[in-house]
Write an enzyme that holds these catalytic residues in place. Structure first.
Site, PDB file in Angstrom:
ATOM      1  CG  HIS A   1      -2.845  -6.163  10.524  1.00 23.80           C
ATOM      2  ND1 HIS A   1      -1.435  -6.225   9.734  1.00 23.80           N
ATOM      3  CD2 HIS A   1      -3.295  -6.082  10.714  1.00 23.80           C
ATOM      4  CE1 HIS A   1      -1.775  -4.968   9.359  1.00 23.80           C
ATOM      5  NE2 HIS A   1      -2.487  -4.034   9.929  1.00 23.80           N
TER       6      HIS A   1
ATOM      7  CD  GLU B   1      -1.463  -0.058   3.808  1.00 23.54           C
ATOM      8  OE1 GLU B   1      -2.453   0.990   3.792  1.00 23.54           O
ATOM      9  OE2 GLU B   1      -1.806  -1.407   4.464  1.00 23.54           O
TER      10      GLU B   1
ATOM     11  CB  CYS C   1      -2.257  -4.291   6.245  1.00 21.80           C
ATOM     12  SG  CYS C   1      -2.727  -2.670   6.572  1.00 21.80           S
TER      13      CYS C   1
HETATM   14  N1  CAA Z   1       1.461   3.538  30.169  1.00 19.11           N
HETATM   15  C1  CAA Z   1       0.641   2.288  29.899  1.00 19.11           C
HETATM   16  N2  CAA Z   1      -0.087   2.519  29.431  1.00 19.11           N
HETATM   17  C2  CAA Z   1      -0.881   3.929  29.255  1.00 19.11           C
HETATM   18  C3  CAA Z   1      -0.138   5.034  29.478  1.00 19.11           C
HETATM   19  C4  CAA Z   1       0.872   4.931  30.188  1.00 19.11           C
HETATM   20  N3  CAA Z   1       1.201   5.673  30.811  1.00 19.11           N
HETATM   21  N4  CAA Z   1      -0.916   6.116  29.115  1.00 19.11           N
HETATM   22  C5  CAA Z   1      -1.746   5.088  27.553  1.00 19.11           C
HETATM   23  N5  CAA Z   1      -1.257   3.727  28.256  1.00 19.11           N
HETATM   24  C6  CAA Z   1      -2.250   2.817  27.193  1.00 19.11           C
HETATM   25  C7  CAA Z   1      -3.886   3.205  27.144  1.00 19.11           C
HETATM   26  O1  CAA Z   1      -4.492   2.965  28.502  1.00 19.11           O
HETATM   27  C8  CAA Z   1      -4.334   2.668  26.406  1.00 19.11           C
HETATM   28  O2  CAA Z   1      -4.635   0.989  26.038  1.00 19.11           O
HETATM   29  P1  CAA Z   1      -5.559   0.348  25.616  1.00 19.11           P
HETATM   30  O3  CAA Z   1      -5.322   0.793  24.354  1.00 19.11           O
HETATM   31  O4  CAA Z   1      -5.414  -1.540  26.306  1.00 19.11           O
HETATM   32  O5  CAA Z   1      -7.327   0.839  26.690  1.00 19.11           O
HETATM   33  C9  CAA Z   1      -3.114   2.013  24.760  1.00 19.11           C
HETATM   34  O6  CAA Z   1      -1.696   2.604  25.630  1.00 19.11           O
HETATM   35  C10 CAA Z   1      -3.668   3.234  24.284  1.00 19.11           C
HETATM   36  O7  CAA Z   1      -3.159   4.561  24.288  1.00 19.11           O
HETATM   37  P2  CAA Z   1      -4.722   5.596  23.853  1.00 19.11           P
HETATM   38  O8  CAA Z   1      -5.696   4.736  23.555  1.00 19.11           O
HETATM   39  O9  CAA Z   1      -4.912   6.685  24.260  1.00 19.11           O
HETATM   40  O10 CAA Z   1      -3.490   6.470  22.285  1.00 19.11           O
HETATM   41  P3  CAA Z   1      -3.657   6.975  21.553  1.00 19.11           P
HETATM   42  O11 CAA Z   1      -4.868   7.898  21.765  1.00 19.11           O
HETATM   43  O12 CAA Z   1      -2.693   7.669  21.571  1.00 19.11           O
HETATM   44  O13 CAA Z   1      -4.284   6.027  20.306  1.00 19.11           O
HETATM   45  C11 CAA Z   1      -3.639   4.510  18.547  1.00 19.11           C
HETATM   46  C12 CAA Z   1      -3.545   4.942  19.804  1.00 19.11           C
HETATM   47  C13 CAA Z   1      -5.127   4.626  18.060  1.00 19.11           C
HETATM   48  C14 CAA Z   1      -3.798   2.291  18.179  1.00 19.11           C
HETATM   49  C15 CAA Z   1      -2.535   4.888  17.933  1.00 19.11           C
HETATM   50  O14 CAA Z   1      -2.025   4.603  18.036  1.00 19.11           O
HETATM   51  C16 CAA Z   1      -2.897   5.146  16.177  1.00 19.11           C
HETATM   52  O15 CAA Z   1      -4.430   5.921  15.465  1.00 19.11           O
HETATM   53  N6  CAA Z   1      -2.537   3.896  15.582  1.00 19.11           N
HETATM   54  C17 CAA Z   1      -2.509   3.944  13.700  1.00 19.11           C
HETATM   55  C18 CAA Z   1      -4.033   3.239  14.012  1.00 19.11           C
HETATM   56  C19 CAA Z   1      -3.632   1.377  13.719  1.00 19.11           C
HETATM   57  O16 CAA Z   1      -2.906   0.650  13.926  1.00 19.11           O
HETATM   58  N7  CAA Z   1      -5.036   0.647  14.370  1.00 19.11           N
HETATM   59  C20 CAA Z   1      -4.676  -0.565  14.164  1.00 19.11           C
HETATM   60  C21 CAA Z   1      -5.974  -0.981  13.539  1.00 19.11           C
HETATM   61  S1  CAA Z   1      -6.132  -0.468  11.840  1.00 19.11           S
HETATM   62  C22 CAA Z   1      -4.987  -2.112  11.494  1.00 19.11           C
HETATM   63  O17 CAA Z   1      -4.267  -2.773  11.919  1.00 19.11           O
HETATM   64  C23 CAA Z   1      -4.756  -1.711  10.083  1.00 19.11           C
HETATM   65  C24 CAA Z   1      -3.260  -0.736   9.848  1.00 19.11           C
HETATM   66  O18 CAA Z   1      -2.114  -1.607  10.185  1.00 19.11           O
HETATM   67  C25 CAA Z   1      -3.075   0.316   9.923  1.00 19.11           C
END
Ligand code: CAA
Length: 408
Positions: A233, A79, A111
């Site tokens: 994945h 992609e 993916c």
């Molecule tokens: N210590 C320990 N853990 C902590 C923490 C700290 N200080 N602060 C936050 N966390 C934890 C949160 O509790 C959360 O855990 P849970 O999911 O178990 O609740 C985790 O860390 C992530 O925290 P947030 O949700 O607040 O993080 P974020 O808002 O920054 O976003 C994300 C996380 C959505 C994965 C972001 O990284 C993102 O957008 N990633 C890209 C999209 C993605 O990967 N999507 C996955 C499905 S789509 C797919 O699979 C296709 C692909 O390849 C993209």
């Protein structure tokens, strides 16, 4: 007739960023990266790497010991394509000196096009058992500096030869599918970085897993307990664990939390230290599982969930072959990951923001640590690739060895 993976290999760029450095630069608690999303390190391509060089370097290793005349199809799954028209498979076919009587094509569905490539390859070999198919999945995950997705970035390629002589894994033909038109993650043609609705994408991923599993079960009558290990994945490593616990809950599994973790944990290790590699990610997870020295996987049943945003999913199974370790070349892979040079945050930003000129003027890329192939530059809007002299291919011993043995 058994059909499946005869050889499989992986390539990652020669550079990476420790997520402690990123956490410092973004003023984020490192525990969020390390524990929250399960990431420690990400591979970062240098300006002279792209999906073609990564794919060709992976394929060079996958073709070691395989008779090239049997390869009559090359499927390139990505992609992060470099051209709207010409298939990346043609560049790789050329770099690897494959026979000219060959079909070459590029496939896309986020993916999971690598998984569709795998199932198309199984069908091809079922019809023509004397033929072999080379699949190359190669990607660079880019979300943008300072975005929530940034700590999940990564890059890499996996190459697999699919044939009627599977040495690594026999792959089942039954697949559970699911497709739904959603906007969880996408990249319009005019952007270099993906757009993503992160939290929503996780929900959609988990729903696709349920739907694929249900479809798979209807088709095969399989149950959760039929599988010894699972590969998901991996957009980030904790997603694999989340997905597995979700499926186990749905199936009311009687396994303990520890036993469930053991079913999925071995496949997460490489993702944790490499990051997302989109189409290659699921199969990097498979290599992470296969490379575990303490596990004897001969005869083990592995369940796979492939997810591509937008979205499409697929659930299928495979059986690890007796003697699978022979030819896996695990040591080279471990060295490849270990020997990446750590970038400072400033160097990471410099690599990340490097862009090829879009005016067609001649441009030469600076030489960095690469495998046996590198992107030398651009001329007249054409990317120029070159083979790296053996003594200069510092990164990836396996590629270097294979190149030394390859026809000039
Ligand atoms: N210590 C320990 N853990 C902590 C923490 C700290 N200080 N602060 C936050 N966390 C934890 C949160 O509790 C959360 O855990 P849970 O999911 O178990 O609740 C985790 O860390 C992530 O925290 P947030 O949700 O607040 O993080 P974020 O808002 O920054 O976003 C994300 C996380 C959505 C994965 C972001 O990284 C993102 O957008 N990633 C890209 C999209 C993605 O990967 N999507 C996955 C499905 S789509 C797919 O699979 C296709 C692909 O390849 C993209």
């Amino acid at each position: 007739m058994k059909i499946g993976i005869e050889t499989i290999s992986m390539y990652v760029p020669g550079y990476g960023l420790d997520l402690r450095e990123l956490a410092k630069a973004r003023n984020v608690d490192y525990a969020k990266y390390h524990q929250g999303i399960g990431q420690e390190f990400m591979s970062v391509p240098s300006p002279d790497e792209d999906v073609i060089t990564m794919g060709a370097n992976a394929a060079l290793q996958a073709l070691e010991g395989v008779e090239r005349e049997a390869i009559q199809t090359v499927i390139f799954a990505t992609e992060s394509g470099i051209d709207q028209s010409k298939a990346g498979a043609i560049y790789i076919h050329h770099l690897l000196d494959l026979p000219s009587n060959c079909r070459t094509v590029e496939m896309k569905q986020a993916c999971c096009s690598s998984t569709s490539a795998l199932h198309f390859a199984l069908a091809t070999v079922a019809l023509k058992p004397e033929q072999k198919v080379l699949i190359v999945a190669s990607d660079e995950a880019r979300y943008g500096l300072g975005t929530a997705g940034e700590p999940t970035q990564g890059a890499g390629a996996v190459a697999m030869v699919i044939s009627a002589h599977p040495k690594v894994m026999e792959v089942d033909v039954d697949v559970g599918y699911f497709t739904e038109d959603v906007m969880d993650f996408w990249r319009p043609n005019y952007l270099d970085e993906a757009l993503v609705d992160g939290k929503y994408s996780i929900k959609v991923y988990l729903n696709a897993l349920e739907q694929c599993w249900n479809h798979y079960q209807q088709a095969t009558g399989a149950i959760f307990e039929d599988f010894d290990h699972f590969c998901y994945h991996l957009p980030f490593s904790r997603m694999g664990l989340k997905a597995h616990l979700h499926l186990a809950r749905q199936e009311k599994s009687s396994l303990s939390a520890r036993e469930l973790q053991q079913q999925v944990e071995p496949s997460l290790h490489y993702n944790r230290i490499n990051g997302n590699a989109y189409t290659a990610s699921l199969y990097i997870g498979l290599l992470s599982l296969l490379d575990q020295p303490q596990l004897n996987l001969e005869g083990a049943r592995v369940g796979f969930f492939s997810y591509g945003s937008g979205c499409m999913g697929a659930f299928f199974g495979g059986t690890v072959m007796a003697g699978y370790r022979e030819g896996l070349n695990s040591e080279a892979r471990i060295a490849l990951l270990r020997d990446r040079r750590r970038l400072s945050y400033e160097e990471y930003e410099e690599f990340y923001t490097h862009a090829l000129p879009e005016n067609g003027h001649a441009y030469r890329t600076r030489r960095h640590r690469t495998g046996a192939f590198r992107l030398a530059g651009v001329e007249n809007h054409q990317r120029i690739y070159e083979r790296v002299p053996v003594q200069m291919a510092a990164h990836s011993d396996a590629s270097t060895r294979a190149y030394a043995a390859a026809p000039a």
